[in-house]
Design an enzyme around this catalytic site. Sequence first.
Site, PDB file in Angstrom:
ATOM      1  CD  GLN A 284      -3.064   0.952   0.411  1.00  7.81           C
ATOM      2  OE1 GLN A 284      -3.612  -0.123   0.300  1.00  7.81           O
ATOM      3  NE2 GLN A 284      -3.461   2.015  -0.238  1.00  7.81           N
ATOM      4  CG  PHE A 285       2.940   4.136  -3.412  1.00 11.05           C
ATOM      5  CD1 PHE A 285       4.233   4.598  -3.232  1.00 11.05           C
ATOM      6  CD2 PHE A 285       2.046   4.924  -4.118  1.00 11.05           C
ATOM      7  CE1 PHE A 285       4.632   5.817  -3.738  1.00 11.05           C
ATOM      8  CE2 PHE A 285       2.434   6.141  -4.625  1.00 11.05           C
ATOM      9  CZ  PHE A 285       3.735   6.591  -4.428  1.00 11.05           C
ATOM     10  CB  THR A 286      -1.620   5.577  -0.911  1.00  8.65           C
ATOM     11  OG1 THR A 286      -2.384   4.499  -0.383  1.00  8.65           O
ATOM     12  CG2 THR A 286      -1.686   5.584  -2.428  1.00  8.65           C
TER      13      THR A 286
END
Length: 145
Positions: free
Chosen positions: A78-80
Amino acid sequence: MLALIQRVTRASVVVEDQTVGAIDHGILVLLGIEKDDDVARADALVKKVLSYRIFSDAQNKMNLNVGQVGGGVLVVSQFTLAADTRKGLRPSFSSAADPATAEHLYHHFVAALRAAHEPVATGIFAADMQVSLTNDGPVTFMLSA
């Protein structure tokens, strides 16, 4: 390294109309990797995720960890989660790890998790994923290492 964990009755990840990972009762881990993260932080976070007591005991108190209840773990990159949202109306990703480092640490996290716990399912790193879950409680915590 950040892990948004959710206690779930079920969770799954779909990529291009194919289910690539699914669990029943357990923990969904949304994993965010930041610039300064390393293998030591990944190992510490694995230990914390597996030890975190978010499941109810016989007295209905959160005293049990995922292993004690026989639960599964689903890990989704989950890069965000690494976004800086303190200023403005658009997130900045300047604190996120570069893609190669993030992928390496994601795979290390998953391997360390699998060495210590079963079952473990995953999404696909950097893929366009659709995540479905039934949050049990709801119970959600942000962990960091």
